[in-house]
Scaffold this motif. Structure first.
Motif, PDB file in Angstrom:
ATOM      1  N   GLN A   1      33.703  57.375  52.413  1.00 41.84           N
ATOM      2  CA  GLN A   1      34.324  56.465  53.370  1.00 41.84           C
ATOM      3  C   GLN A   1      34.648  55.136  52.692  1.00 41.84           C
ATOM      4  OE1 GLN A   1      31.528  55.940  56.556  1.00 41.84           O
ATOM      5  NE2 GLN A   1      32.172  57.783  57.664  1.00 41.84           N
ATOM      6  N   VAL A   2      35.747  54.543  53.112  1.00 46.85           N
ATOM      7  CA  VAL A   2      36.119  53.208  52.635  1.00 46.85           C
ATOM      8  C   VAL A   2      36.136  52.264  53.828  1.00 46.85           C
ATOM      9  CG1 VAL A   2      37.896  51.786  51.563  1.00 46.85           C
ATOM     10  CG2 VAL A   2      37.474  54.086  50.709  1.00 46.85           C
ATOM     11  N   GLY A   3      35.341  51.206  53.716  1.00 40.50           N
ATOM     12  CA  GLY A   3      35.304  50.207  54.773  1.00 40.50           C
ATOM     13  C   GLY A   3      36.292  49.087  54.506  1.00 40.50           C
ATOM     14  N   GLN A   4      35.870  47.854  54.730  1.00 38.98           N
ATOM     15  CA  GLN A   4      36.749  46.710  54.535  1.00 38.98           C
ATOM     16  C   GLN A   4      36.927  46.395  53.047  1.00 38.98           C
ATOM     17  OE1 GLN A   4      38.457  45.347  56.923  1.00 38.98           O
ATOM     18  NE2 GLN A   4      37.431  46.450  58.575  1.00 38.98           N
ATOM     19  N   ILE A   5      38.097  45.832  52.743  1.00 39.10           N
ATOM     20  CA  ILE A   5      38.410  45.387  51.384  1.00 39.10           C
ATOM     21  C   ILE A   5      38.759  43.900  51.444  1.00 39.10           C
ATOM     22  CG2 ILE A   5      40.004  45.613  49.439  1.00 39.10           C
ATOM     23  CD1 ILE A   5      40.202  48.559  50.004  1.00 39.10           C
ATOM     24  N   PHE A   6      38.186  43.139  50.523  1.00 41.70           N
ATOM     25  CA  PHE A   6      38.384  41.696  50.517  1.00 41.70           C
ATOM     26  C   PHE A   6      38.779  41.226  49.115  1.00 41.70           C
ATOM     27  CE2 PHE A   6      35.071  42.732  53.580  1.00 41.70           C
ATOM     28  CZ  PHE A   6      35.449  42.046  54.720  1.00 41.70           C
ATOM     29  N   GLN A   7      39.391  40.055  49.081  1.00 41.28           N
ATOM     30  CA  GLN A   7      39.528  39.287  47.847  1.00 41.28           C
ATOM     31  C   GLN A   7      38.845  37.947  48.077  1.00 41.28           C
ATOM     32  OE1 GLN A   7      43.590  38.893  46.444  1.00 41.28           O
ATOM     33  NE2 GLN A   7      43.405  40.685  45.152  1.00 41.28           N
ATOM     34  N   LYS A   8      37.968  37.592  47.162  1.00 38.16           N
ATOM     35  CA  LYS A   8      37.249  36.325  47.286  1.00 38.16           C
ATOM     36  C   LYS A   8      37.603  35.440  46.097  1.00 38.16           C
ATOM     37  CE  LYS A   8      32.637  34.397  48.161  1.00 38.16           C
ATOM     38  NZ  LYS A   8      32.703  33.297  47.190  1.00 38.16           N
ATOM     39  N   PHE A   9      38.154  34.271  46.398  1.00 34.18           N
ATOM     40  CA  PHE A   9      38.530  33.309  45.369  1.00 34.18           C
ATOM     41  C   PHE A   9      37.488  32.196  45.321  1.00 34.18           C
ATOM     42  CE2 PHE A   9      42.521  35.376  46.219  1.00 34.18           C
ATOM     43  CZ  PHE A   9      43.186  35.387  44.993  1.00 34.18           C
ATOM     44  N   GLU A  10      37.071  31.861  44.109  1.00 29.48           N
ATOM     45  CA  GLU A  10      36.152  30.744  43.895  1.00 29.48           C
ATOM     46  C   GLU A  10      36.860  29.744  42.980  1.00 29.48           C
ATOM     47  OE1 GLU A  10      32.582  32.443  42.309  1.00 29.48           O
ATOM     48  OE2 GLU A  10      32.330  33.837  43.988  1.00 29.48           O
ATOM     49  N   CYS A  11      37.484  28.741  43.600  1.00 32.61           N
ATOM     50  CA  CYS A  11      38.301  27.807  42.810  1.00 32.61           C
ATOM     51  C   CYS A  11      38.375  26.424  43.422  1.00 32.61           C
ATOM     52  CB  CYS A  11      39.722  28.371  42.648  1.00 32.61           C
ATOM     53  SG  CYS A  11      40.504  28.890  44.202  1.00 32.61           S
ATOM     54  N   ARG A  12      37.506  26.106  44.342  1.00 31.38           N
ATOM     55  CA  ARG A  12      37.548  24.805  44.983  1.00 31.38           C
ATOM     56  C   ARG A  12      37.204  23.690  43.990  1.00 31.38           C
ATOM     57  NH1 ARG A  12      37.870  22.884  49.939  1.00 31.38           N
ATOM     58  NH2 ARG A  12      37.933  25.009  50.762  1.00 31.38           N
ATOM     59  N   ASP A  13      38.001  22.619  44.026  1.00 34.04           N
ATOM     60  CA  ASP A  13      37.785  21.433  43.176  1.00 34.04           C
ATOM     61  C   ASP A  13      37.748  21.792  41.692  1.00 34.04           C
ATOM     62  OD1 ASP A  13      37.596  19.820  45.460  1.00 34.04           O
ATOM     63  OD2 ASP A  13      35.454  20.268  45.671  1.00 34.04           O
TER      64      ASP A  13
END
Length: 287
Positions: A143-155
């Protein structure tokens, strides 16, 4: 000379000693001039007020038009199972809706502070993601649930950051539904133009193993005392984390990613070189 000007014989009455009728005349002229000035000022104020009231309505009309375009895009991808089931007509409609949204902020540089955060995948045409959906649709044990992209680039003053592709997946009866485990593909990215970022993939990680109640009962039955070994097995599975470097011993794999649209709640991207399009909406942070 000043005294002569004030008390000159040609002026029978000194200015400071004018008659009451003269004062009334002067007062009436003052009232008339004041009323005229007040009318002019009031007309100007009404004009400025009408202009200031018209300006927000124009901005609201623009925002409303943009929101309608975004709504049309999300509506067009709603019944496609995130891109797995699309007809040629649907793909054409989706592409048209994409271009309509992308055209609203062409040329604007990417705001890294706004990009920072977690984004949920709503649609893609990328083959490397669609193959996961295809496997989940055909294999009963995946099964495949949710897929996300998470960006870490603040400041980040260096014009880059870290991106994590997050895939939640499961094996029925062994892991919890939809969120049984998490696959992370991590990469560093740098801005190479106002809209293009270059990705350098670092590693693949499998973590957050959540075993099902059935498997827990099999490992450590509730009706029997749980031994130290049983508990150790459960703890090991829950804390399991496997990290696999991408292309070990060689230069890391990379690729260009074009961020074609970004605002507070929507992110659109295109993998350069025909790798597919992506439609994301803002989500709550996962980590």
């Amino acid at each position: 000379m000043g005294m002569d000007l004030v008390f000159n014989s040609s002026s029978p009455v000194p200015p400071l000693l004018c008659s009451s009728s003269s004062r009334r005349h002067t007062h009436n002229n003052y009232n008339f001039n004041f009323k005229c000035s007040s009318n002019v000022v009031n007309r100007r104020r009404r004009k400025l007020l009408s202009i200031s009231m018209a300006m927000p309505s124009a901005a609201q009309a623009y925002d409303s038009e943009l929101e309608n375009k975004k709504h049309e895009l999300l509506t067009s991808v709603r019944d496609t199972q995130r891109g797995l089931l699309t007809t040629p007509l649907q793909r054409s409609s989706i592409e048209e809706a994409l271009v309509n949204v992308e055209g609203t902020n062409l040329g604007h540089p990417i705001d890294l502070n706004n990009l920072d955060g977690t984004w949920r995948l709503q649609y893609t045409s990328a083959s490397d993601v669609l193959i996961l959906f295809q496997a989940a649709a055909t294999l009963p044990f995946f099964q495949v649930g949710q897929i996300f992209q998470k960006f870490e680039c603040r400041d980040n003053s260096n014009g880059g950051g870290v991106i994590r592709n997050i895939v939640q997946w499961s094996i029925p009866n062994l892991l919890e539904e939809q969120e049984g485990a998490t696959l992370l593909v991590s990469a560093k990215f740098t801005l190479v133009s106002v809209r293009n970022i270059y990705l350098q993939f670092q590693e693949i990680t499998v973590q957050d193993i959540n075993i099902s109640e059935q498997l827990q009962a099999l490992i450590a039955p509730a009706i029997l005392p749980r031994s130290f070994i049983n508990l150790q097995i459960l703890q090991y599975l829950r804390a399991f984390k496997a990290q696999i470097p991408v292309s070990p011993g060689r230069e890391s794999v990379g690729g260009l990613y074009y961020l074609s649209y970004l605002d507070d709640n929507m992110l659109l991207g295109r993998a350069v070189g025909g790798g597919g399009v992506f439609v994301f909406t803002r989500a709550q942070s996962l980590y």
